[in-house]
Design a protein around this motif. Structure first.
Motif, short mmCIF file in Angstrom:
data_model
loop_
_atom_site.label_atom_id
_atom_site.label_comp_id
_atom_site.label_asym_id
_atom_site.label_seq_id
_atom_site.Cartn_x
_atom_site.Cartn_y
_atom_site.Cartn_z
N THR A 266 16.02 29.78 66.94
CA THR A 266 15.10 29.85 67.98
C THR A 266 14.31 31.44 67.58
N LYS B 175 12.99 21.17 62.51
CA LYS B 175 13.07 22.97 63.08
C LYS B 175 11.92 22.43 63.78
N TYR C 162 17.28 22.38 70.33
CA TYR C 162 16.69 22.23 68.70
C TYR C 162 17.14 21.29 67.85
N GLU D 298 11.37 22.71 68.54
CA GLU D 298 12.18 23.33 69.80
C GLU D 298 11.91 23.18 71.21
#
Length: 204
Positions: A96, A140, A135, A142
């Motif tokens: 993250t 890829k 996530y 969030e």
């Protein structure tokens, strides 16, 4: 005993190992360790004594660890992100990347998504606003899982990956309860109704 404190333990998927955070005697920051089933072999996973490593969990094949730490060992840990650590080498990959403090990662049963709690507003009602974020390893990206005025912590996937269970602070009653969120239908439900406080619920 080489440790002053230890905790935040999590079992491997094979059931043969346990990973945990611990503070060694004479050290300032918490590190990650792995212990085998009969406690005969203990080894350190993290490689940087200048920052904390917390909330470790295994990935699906037990080859890597997800945990929270910060990217800059010279800074405080208030802005923790989720990182991936290789078990054999301790090599770190940041998962993250945000301006909030992340904690308590939880991996989906298929290994494609990671849930975590994030401190999105430190000044919210004087206690801070924590929300559950997701996530996606495929895209890829969030994203926020639930968006409202309540505070939610300690996410856990159900065994089929369709439901997320969590601890929630309900502002109307000022109590800690158990919540569930259906991912497919986006249905949100409070499960606890007996008036008692609950924390860190797990479906297993």
């Amino acid at each position: 005993n080489q440790f002053v404190q230890q905790g935040l333990a999590s079992w491997s998927y094979s059931g043969n190992f346990i990973v945990f955070s611990a503070l060694e005697v004479g050290q300032e920051y918490w590190q990650l360790y792995e212990l085998n089933l009969n406690s005969s072999e203990l080894r350190r996973i993290s490689t940087n004594y200048s920052k904390n490593y917390l909330d470790p969990i295994y990935n699906i094949d037990d080859s890597r660890i997800y945990c929270v730490t910060n990217s800059d060992s010279s800074s405080a840990d208030e802005k923790n992100d989720v990182f991936e650590l290789e078990l054999e080498t301790g090599a770190e990959t940041r998962i993250t990347s945000n301006n909030t403090r992340d904690h308590h990662p939880c991996l989906s049963p298929d290994g494609r998504k990671l849930l975590f709690e994030s401190l999105v507003d430190e000044d919210y009602l004087g206690i801070g606003k924590w929300e559950i974020r997701s996530y996606d390893f495929v895209s890829k990206t969030e994203s926020r899982l639930i968006e409202d005025e309540n505070i939610r912590l300690f996410p856990h996937f159900s065994s089929d990956g369709n439901t997320v269970y969590f601890t929630e602070l309900l502002l109307e009653t000022a109590s800690l309860g158990i919540g569930a969120y259906k991912i497919d239908s986006q249905e949100l439900e409070s499960l606890q109704s007996n008036g008692n406080n609950a924390m860190n619920v797990s479906p297993f």
